[in-house]
Design a protein around this motif. Structure first.
Motif, PDB file in Angstrom:
ATOM      1  N   MET A 208       0.960  -1.284   0.059  1.00 15.14           N
ATOM      2  CA  MET A 208      -0.001   0.014   0.118  1.00 15.14           C
ATOM      3  C   MET A 208       0.965   1.049   0.149  1.00 15.14           C
ATOM      4  N   HIS A 209       0.655   2.301  -0.775  1.00 16.75           N
ATOM      5  CA  HIS A 209       1.148   3.577  -0.792  1.00 16.75           C
ATOM      6  C   HIS A 209       0.923   4.409   0.371  1.00 16.75           C
TER       7      HIS A 209
ATOM      8  N   LEU B 153       0.184  10.133  -6.216  1.00 18.49           N
ATOM      9  CA  LEU B 153      -0.431   9.211  -7.230  1.00 18.49           C
ATOM     10  C   LEU B 153      -0.280   9.729  -8.682  1.00 18.49           C
ATOM     11  N   GLY B 154      -0.050  10.952  -8.918  1.00 19.98           N
ATOM     12  CA  GLY B 154       0.064  11.635 -10.258  1.00 19.98           C
ATOM     13  C   GLY B 154      -1.080  12.373 -10.518  1.00 19.98           C
TER      14      GLY B 154
ATOM     15  N   TRP C 205      -3.595   6.816   3.515  1.00 15.69           N
ATOM     16  CA  TRP C 205      -3.711   5.729   2.488  1.00 15.69           C
ATOM     17  C   TRP C 205      -4.933   5.168   1.818  1.00 15.69           C
ATOM     18  N   ILE C 206      -5.030   4.419   0.942  1.00 13.04           N
ATOM     19  CA  ILE C 206      -6.329   3.801   0.500  1.00 13.04           C
ATOM     20  C   ILE C 206      -6.711   2.794   1.395  1.00 13.04           C
TER      21      ILE C 206
ATOM     22  N   ALA D 241      -2.063   1.245  -5.665  1.00 17.09           N
ATOM     23  CA  ALA D 241      -1.741   1.675  -4.264  1.00 17.09           C
ATOM     24  C   ALA D 241      -2.145   1.148  -3.182  1.00 17.09           C
ATOM     25  N   LYS D 242      -3.639   0.531  -3.169  1.00 17.75           N
ATOM     26  CA  LYS D 242      -4.272  -0.206  -2.139  1.00 17.75           C
ATOM     27  C   LYS D 242      -3.503  -1.686  -2.057  1.00 17.75           C
ATOM     28  N   ALA D 243      -2.978  -2.348  -3.015  1.00 14.66           N
ATOM     29  CA  ALA D 243      -2.542  -3.496  -3.042  1.00 14.66           C
ATOM     30  C   ALA D 243      -1.286  -3.781  -2.656  1.00 14.66           C
ATOM     31  N   GLN D 244      -0.346  -2.767  -2.644  1.00 17.99           N
ATOM     32  CA  GLN D 244       1.028  -2.967  -2.044  1.00 17.99           C
ATOM     33  C   GLN D 244       1.121  -3.222  -0.665  1.00 17.99           C
ATOM     34  N   PRO D 245       1.728  -4.285  -0.206  1.00 18.57           N
ATOM     35  CA  PRO D 245       1.827  -4.647   1.147  1.00 18.57           C
ATOM     36  C   PRO D 245       2.740  -3.646   1.878  1.00 18.57           C
ATOM     37  N   GLN D 246       2.285  -3.061   2.868  1.00 13.71           N
ATOM     38  CA  GLN D 246       3.158  -2.217   3.666  1.00 13.71           C
ATOM     39  C   GLN D 246       2.310  -1.754   5.014  1.00 13.71           C
TER      40      GLN D 246
END
Length: 145
Positions: free
Chosen positions: A1-2, A41-42, A79-80, A136-141
């Motif tokens: 997640m971003h 996110l641009g 975050w999302i 952005a939601k899918a990135q693990p963090q």
């Protein structure tokens, strides 16, 4: 997640007589965090508004943990938390100048046509935003810390 990070210098006008940030200002800081996340996110929310689409808050939650005081720099992490192509839930953590967690919160939004308030599909109307939100939601963090 971003996770987007926005630093805010606490202004005197944002505090009460005790030098503590007044509770409603955290909602403004949450908006600053959302705007920063969208920019990270641009994208630019103002360009969506120019096309006649707005994203009102339909629910907001805030849980206050520790005070933020005048003279400190607050850090807003955004975050999302949830996204389904139509609705977005943003998550927030705000930290005070000592690094203590001052607030946890969330806000739920839906994109609508400005003139009719009819919901629109982000997935269909803004496929680039949809792809960025899904990524952005899918990135693990971890959001903590």
């Amino acid at each position: 997640m971003h996770i987007s990070i926005k630093e805010i210098e606490v202004r005197y006008a944002e505090t009460d007589q005790m030098g503590v940030v007044y509770h409603s200002n955290y909602l403004v800081w949450m908006e600053l965090g959302r705007t920063q996340l969208i920019e990270d996110l641009g994208f630019n929310y103002a360009s969506m508004e120019k096309e006649g689409v707005i994203s009102p808050v339909i629910d907001i939650q805030a849980s206050y943990k520790h005070p933020v005081r005048y003279g400190e720099k607050a850090v807003v992490k955004t975050w999302i938390d949830e996204y389904d192509g139509l609705r977005v839930v943003y998550g927030y953590e705000i930290f005070n100048g000592s690094g203590e967690l001052a607030l946890t919160g969330s806000s739920r939004h839906v994109c609508v046509k400005k003139d009719s308030f009819r919901p629109i599909s982000i997935k269909r109307s803004y496929p680039d935003w949809h792809a960025a939100y899904m990524s952005a939601k899918a990135q693990p963090q971890s959001a903590k810390g």
